[in-house]
Design a protein around this motif. Structure first.
Motif, mmCIF file in Angstrom:
data_model
loop_
_atom_site.group_PDB
_atom_site.id
_atom_site.type_symbol
_atom_site.label_atom_id
_atom_site.label_comp_id
_atom_site.label_asym_id
_atom_site.label_seq_id
_atom_site.Cartn_x
_atom_site.Cartn_y
_atom_site.Cartn_z
ATOM 1 N N ALA A 104 -31.759 2.977 63.284
ATOM 2 C CA ALA A 104 -32.204 1.641 62.600
ATOM 3 C C ALA A 104 -32.378 2.126 61.151
ATOM 4 O O ALA A 104 -33.441 2.251 60.756
ATOM 5 C CB ALA A 104 -33.428 1.317 63.296
ATOM 6 N N PRO A 105 -31.255 2.496 60.257
ATOM 7 C CA PRO A 105 -31.454 2.896 59.143
ATOM 8 C C PRO A 105 -32.059 1.756 58.060
ATOM 9 O O PRO A 105 -32.811 2.070 57.255
ATOM 10 C CB PRO A 105 -30.053 3.276 58.562
ATOM 11 C CG PRO A 105 -29.232 3.488 59.864
ATOM 12 C CD PRO A 105 -29.877 2.452 60.821
ATOM 13 N N LEU A 106 -31.820 0.496 58.459
ATOM 14 C CA LEU A 106 -32.429 -0.563 57.473
ATOM 15 C C LEU A 106 -33.853 -0.632 57.827
ATOM 16 O O LEU A 106 -34.462 -1.088 56.915
ATOM 17 C CB LEU A 106 -31.735 -2.016 57.946
ATOM 18 C CG LEU A 106 -30.304 -2.056 57.103
ATOM 19 C CD1 LEU A 106 -29.645 -3.217 57.796
ATOM 20 C CD2 LEU A 106 -30.287 -2.628 55.779
ATOM 21 N N ARG A 145 -33.956 -9.584 53.958
ATOM 22 C CA ARG A 145 -34.568 -8.421 54.501
ATOM 23 C C ARG A 145 -34.994 -8.485 55.772
ATOM 24 O O ARG A 145 -34.791 -7.850 56.866
ATOM 25 C CB ARG A 145 -35.739 -8.001 53.550
ATOM 26 C CG ARG A 145 -35.183 -7.103 52.345
ATOM 27 C CD ARG A 145 -36.587 -6.925 51.696
ATOM 28 N NE ARG A 145 -36.462 -6.002 50.809
ATOM 29 C CZ ARG A 145 -37.295 -5.329 49.892
ATOM 30 N NH1 ARG A 145 -38.377 -5.737 49.870
ATOM 31 N NH2 ARG A 145 -37.099 -4.385 48.943
ATOM 32 N N VAL A 146 -35.652 -9.674 56.188
ATOM 33 C CA VAL A 146 -36.162 -9.806 57.624
ATOM 34 C C VAL A 146 -34.938 -10.007 58.395
ATOM 35 O O VAL A 146 -35.046 -9.579 59.522
ATOM 36 C CB VAL A 146 -37.083 -11.104 57.548
ATOM 37 C CG1 VAL A 146 -37.281 -11.431 59.016
ATOM 38 C CG2 VAL A 146 -38.328 -10.763 56.577
ATOM 39 N N LEU A 147 -34.083 -10.799 58.133
ATOM 40 C CA LEU A 147 -32.809 -11.217 58.833
ATOM 41 C C LEU A 147 -32.119 -9.794 59.257
ATOM 42 O O LEU A 147 -32.033 -9.499 60.356
ATOM 43 C CB LEU A 147 -32.058 -12.041 58.070
ATOM 44 C CG LEU A 147 -30.784 -12.737 58.893
ATOM 45 C CD1 LEU A 147 -30.312 -13.899 58.065
ATOM 46 C CD2 LEU A 147 -29.808 -12.031 59.408
ATOM 47 N N LEU A 148 -32.075 -8.925 58.139
ATOM 48 C CA LEU A 148 -31.219 -7.639 58.489
ATOM 49 C C LEU A 148 -31.845 -6.610 59.253
ATOM 50 O O LEU A 148 -31.544 -6.172 60.174
ATOM 51 C CB LEU A 148 -30.872 -6.944 57.093
ATOM 52 C CG LEU A 148 -29.716 -7.636 56.453
ATOM 53 C CD1 LEU A 148 -29.666 -7.225 54.941
ATOM 54 C CD2 LEU A 148 -28.383 -7.743 56.987
ATOM 55 N N VAL A 149 -33.206 -6.580 58.947
ATOM 56 C CA VAL A 149 -34.049 -5.795 59.722
ATOM 57 C C VAL A 149 -34.143 -6.211 61.291
ATOM 58 O O VAL A 149 -34.093 -5.062 62.117
ATOM 59 C CB VAL A 149 -35.537 -5.538 59.284
ATOM 60 C CG1 VAL A 149 -36.477 -4.765 60.141
ATOM 61 C CG2 VAL A 149 -35.127 -4.910 57.858
ATOM 62 N N SER A 162 -47.167 4.044 69.869
ATOM 63 C CA SER A 162 -47.024 2.884 69.156
ATOM 64 C C SER A 162 -45.603 2.189 69.586
ATOM 65 O O SER A 162 -44.804 2.847 70.131
ATOM 66 C CB SER A 162 -46.937 3.002 67.805
ATOM 67 O OG SER A 162 -46.085 3.951 67.288
ATOM 68 N N GLY A 163 -45.439 0.904 68.981
ATOM 69 C CA GLY A 163 -44.310 0.289 69.473
ATOM 70 C C GLY A 163 -44.162 0.006 70.959
ATOM 71 O O GLY A 163 -45.123 -0.281 71.725
ATOM 72 N N GLU A 194 -43.300 -2.136 61.354
ATOM 73 C CA GLU A 194 -42.700 -1.999 62.759
ATOM 74 C C GLU A 194 -41.469 -1.610 62.871
ATOM 75 O O GLU A 194 -40.490 -2.590 63.125
ATOM 76 C CB GLU A 194 -43.125 -3.253 63.485
ATOM 77 C CG GLU A 194 -42.833 -3.359 64.996
ATOM 78 C CD GLU A 194 -44.174 -2.638 65.676
ATOM 79 O OE1 GLU A 194 -45.104 -2.615 65.397
ATOM 80 O OE2 GLU A 194 -43.694 -2.269 66.723
ATOM 81 N N ALA A 195 -41.043 -0.563 63.035
ATOM 82 C CA ALA A 195 -39.671 -0.044 63.496
ATOM 83 C C ALA A 195 -39.533 -0.377 64.747
ATOM 84 O O ALA A 195 -40.370 -0.446 65.627
ATOM 85 C CB ALA A 195 -39.436 1.317 62.822
ATOM 86 N N PRO A 196 -37.828 -0.364 65.243
ATOM 87 C CA PRO A 196 -37.891 -0.500 66.568
ATOM 88 C C PRO A 196 -38.449 0.272 67.641
ATOM 89 O O PRO A 196 -38.673 0.431 68.741
ATOM 90 C CB PRO A 196 -36.269 -0.396 66.614
ATOM 91 C CG PRO A 196 -35.876 -0.924 65.428
ATOM 92 C CD PRO A 196 -36.824 -0.433 64.519
ATOM 93 N N LYS A 197 -38.751 1.729 67.184
ATOM 94 C CA LYS A 197 -39.295 2.509 67.793
ATOM 95 C C LYS A 197 -41.001 2.649 67.945
ATOM 96 O O LYS A 197 -41.477 3.280 68.756
ATOM 97 C CB LYS A 197 -38.924 3.949 67.437
ATOM 98 C CG LYS A 197 -37.411 4.371 67.165
ATOM 99 C CD LYS A 197 -36.620 4.531 68.286
ATOM 100 C CE LYS A 197 -35.365 4.800 68.031
ATOM 101 N NZ LYS A 197 -34.398 3.648 67.844
#
Lengths: 195, 409, 206
Positions: free
Chosen positions: B88-90, B117-121, B235-236, B347-350
């Motif tokens: 998830a580099p973005l 930004r929100v769309l891409l993330v 977390s996550g 909040e990253a995917p992980k």
């Protein structure tokens, strides 16, 4: 001179451990037509069913997985069987950055592979340290194992990996030998000042 | 057996009574192993098939990213942040960009940059969860899931290649906005993905969610209750699977997330099955957010207009003197944020990804520390898995969704 | 949640100052984030207080790291980022350790308060050399076990220093003879650009 240019690299020799080999068919002297055909058959069969050992380290591993997925299918070249055990593999695709803690492990896995074996160094980090020129990353995995094909990129797209794979297949068919092992003393001539 | 004999945790053979003794065996899993997601080494002490003690050994991918970032300017260090959580580099770019913008004191971000930004993330979240689903299903034996998930992921990577030229490692979200304008075919391509993906997601549900084999492998396995999850820093989806309704996007909204409507799925049992369902439902919620962002995408600039921070457009560098000076200063020296420190969490995917940036007034970060969600989630692995069978270790690692690039940095 | 993050942070400072009057060295508020600097020997007590206080309940240790300021005395800042899942409060705690001449400064552990601190403290020990008294298992976590130095200190060069076998890679400087058969490091770059002067502080009244 007191002022040194901080931008000038102190690089005087190439970073590549492997010497440049000439292209062309290498036929051992003294063989007749029969042995040449057998060599051709061996070359064709070895190149058409290369079994990669699972060695995905970092981001390049994701692109390696994408290469074996549906769009860029690696299976059409005979390599969909990723062997978990190195004893059953003949190709090691080093995909990702090799840290100093991982370096002995790479060497051990390479030693566990039976001959004939080939190594593709995938990505910039495996070829030369890549973006990371620091204490923690081996600057090129060819300091530890002999590498046949280098694939640049960060990460290389799957088509680049497929092209490199095809180049390796051609190399096998032509019978070009492996580069010298950096760990066998005397086999490596350090290019540069100490000649 | 394990409770009555604590010495089983460390010795290899324990005499229970005069006739029986129990032998434990310590084996090594990894660092090269088909089902550890990356170079993770686990030293597992087994009694039969039951795990008595498990010790993760990390560091096989330590890259010195934090020290590398100290030698680069803020703009250059953006590039190394991609390579930590390489699925998830973005997200990493967004966290870093928000932290640098906070350090610089940038208040206003143009609306188009916010939406983009929100769309891409969120697209990146879907891509990361697809890799998780593909690889963890592959580990448990569902091999075709891998091919299906990567097929969908290729569509997302096509979108990333369209906007930035690179499939992974885009570095597209930079401090100050986006690197470049969104290209013309963007809306159509995202809409195409949004039309195709919901039924594919339903396909994955049909294949796995009520599948008896999947349920046997995942229900009741590797449980962690909510107090333990919080104490061990999870977390996550790991935390949400245990019943804690905690999502940084809702609790400390950042980058415009307060404008979007979405729910956060929360599990109850804390086992592998709940974490699986949490991530599947999260993919659905991300689709909602992407649709809202696409529909509401405003016109406008894609970067802030302060050219002391973002480079001026290239055509103006050739004609305008001030633009030339800004360009020169930015690419040779870089901007110098005022002294201070910030901690930006996203909040990253992980899980919760945090960037702790310390600036001493010069053009290079004095210290960049990344709070990696997989580091803390992996620390909780012994808690989840001790007492379970060896094959459950595989399910557990898949369900925590670790990325060794971010654990080791 | 009746209280906002900022009021909770202010309340945290007030409560900590109230309970540990002499231990609090300073507090700061920058970009909306509150930092409290406490004396090193009191950190475990402050941590326990913050975790158990009914109005604050900082039950989540988000991050534990260190920063090296080599010209300053004490040299290191150990930084704790706390958060509360019950009240949404956020705070940053700092302690300052490391007298000049001290090779491995000591700090108390907080792994008894938040178990997740275990690996974070091991990482700080590995990369900075700060030992944590009372830690159950203090050993290296990211570098190989026989590594002799602490890489993230400011006096450690980016490309590393020479180390004996079996360390490969960016460890061998150019101007020394190489062991047989090992490749050589050819680029020695410590910074990608020369250091820049710090930004001038804004004038008062600006």
């Amino acid at each position: 001179m007191g002022i040194t240019n901080p931008w000038e690299p102190i690089q005087t020799i190439t970073n590549a451990q492997t010497p440049r080999l000439s292209r062309g068919v290498h036929v051992e002297s003294g063989t007749g037509i029969l042995l040449t055909q057998v060599n051709k058959l061996l070359g064709w069969s070895r190149s058409s069913s290369l079994w990669p050992a699972l060695f995905g380290l970092a981001c390049c591993a994701i692109e390696m997985m994408a290469t074996s997925a549906a769009r860029f299918d690696l299976a059409r070249f005979g390599a969909e069987v990723y062997r978990a055990s190195p004893r059953q593999a003949d190709l090691m695709i080093v995909a990702g950055r090799c840290s100093v803690k991982m370096a002995p492990v790479i060497r051990q896995i390479y030693d566990q592979m039976p001959d004939p074996k080939w190594v593709i160094s995938m990505g910039a980090c495996a070829s030369c340290g890549g973006v990371f020129n620091n204490y923690a990353i081996v600057q090129g995995v060819d300091k530890i194992i002999p590498v046949d094909i280098f694939i640049p990129g960060c990460p290389p797209t799957p088509d680049m990996l497929l092209y490199g794979f095809n180049q390796l297949q051609e190399k096998i068919r032509l019978g070009i030998p492996n580069p010298p092992d950096p760990f066998k003393a005397g086999q490596v001539k350090n290019l540069g000042s100490e000649n | 057996m394990l409770e009555q004999h604590p010495e089983l945790h460390i010795t290899d053979s324990v005499q229970i009574d005069e006739k029986t003794h129990v032998d434990t065996m310590t084996i090594n899993m990894g660092p090269q192993h088909p089902s550890t997601h990356g170079v993770l080494r686990l030293i597992v002490t087994l009694e039969g098939e039951t795990v008595v003690k498990i010790v993760p050994d990390i560091g096989y991918l330590h890259t010195g990213i934090e020290k590398t970032a100290e030698a680069k300017s803020y703009f250059q260090a953006l590039v190394v942040t991609d390579r930590m959580d390489y699925l998830a580099p973005l997200s990493n770019n967004l966290g870093y960009s928000l932290a640098v913008e906070k350090l610089l004191g940038v208040e206003e971000m143009p609306a188009k940059a916010v939406y983009a930004r929100v769309l891409l993330v969120e697209l990146q979240r879907i891509a990361s969860h697809l890799v998780w689903l593909g690889t963890s299903a592959l580990d448990l034996g569902a091999q075709s899931m891998f091919l299906y998930c990567f097929r969908e992921r290729e569509m997302i990577l096509d979108i990333f290649e369209l906007v930035s030229g690179v499939r992974l490692m885009t570095s597209y979200i930079m401090p100050g906005g986006l690197q470049a304008e969104l290209p013309p075919g963007f809306d159509a391509k995202v809409q195409e993905f949004l039309d195709v993906f919901p039924e594919r997601l339903q396909e994955y549900h049909d294949l796995l969610t009520n599948n008896q084999l999947w349920i046997e492998r995942t229900k009741g396995i590797a449980k962690i209750n909510s107090d333990d999850a919080i104490a061990w820093g999870c977390s996550g989806p790991v935390l949400r699977g245990s019943g804690v309704a905690w999502d940084v996007r809702k609790m400390y909204p950042y980058a415009g997330y307060e404008q979007f409507e979405f729910d956060i799925p929360v599990g109850s049992n804390g086992d592998v099955y709940d974490r699986y369902l949490v991530r599947m439902l999260e993919m659905q919620e991300s689709l909602k957010i992407v649709q809202q962002a696409l529909d509401g995408m405003p016109e406008g600039p894609y970067q802030i207009s302060d050219h002391k921070i973002v480079p001026p457009p290239k055509w103006s560098v050739a004609t305008n003197m001030e633009a030339l000076i800004h360009h020169f200063k930015l690419y040779t020296e870089g901007y110098r944020p005022p002294k201070g420190e910030v901690y930006q969490r996203i909040e990253a995917p992980k899980g919760e990804l945090g960037f702790y940036l310390v600036s001493d007034g010069t053009a290079r970060p004095y210290r960049m520390h990344v709070r990696a969600p997989s580091f803390a989630n992996l620390e909780a692995l012994p808690k989840m898995v001790e007492g379970e069978l060896l094959s459950d270790v595989i399910s557990a690692i898949g369900s925590i969704d670790i990325v060794l690039g971010e654990v080791d940095r | 949640m009746a209280e906002t993050v900022t009021t909770l942070a202010a309340k945290t400072v007030e409560l900590v100052r109230g309970k540990f009057r002499e231990a609090v060295l300073e507090e700061a508020l920058h970009r909306g984030e509150t930092t409290i600097v406490v004396m090193p020997d009191k950190i475990a007590a402050v941590a326990k207080f913050l975790r158990d206080h009914t109005a604050l309940r900082y039950n989540f240790l988000a991050d534990l790291t260190a920063v090296d300021w080599p010209e300053r005395e004490p040299r290191y800042d150990v930084v704790y980022h706390l958060l509360s899942t019950k009240t949404r409060a956020v705070v940053r705690l700092k302690i300052r350790v490391g007298q000049p001449g001290e090779e491995h400064p000591a700090a108390p552990t907080v792994s008894t308060v938040w178990p997740t601190a275990n690996w974070y403290e091991r990482e700080v020990y590995d990369l900075f050399g700060i030992t944590f008294t009372g830690h159950p298992d203090l050993r290296r976590i990211l570098m190989p076990d026989d590594w002799t130095s602490h890489p993230l200190r400011k006096d450690y060069p980016l490309t590393g220093v020479e180390l004996p076998e079996p360390h490969w890679g960016g460890q061998v400087p150019l101007d020394q003879p190489l062991p047989e058969g090992i490749g050589r490091q050819t680029m020695r770059v410590t910074h990608s650009r020369p250091p820049t002067p710090p930004r001038p502080e804004p004038e008062p009244g600006e």
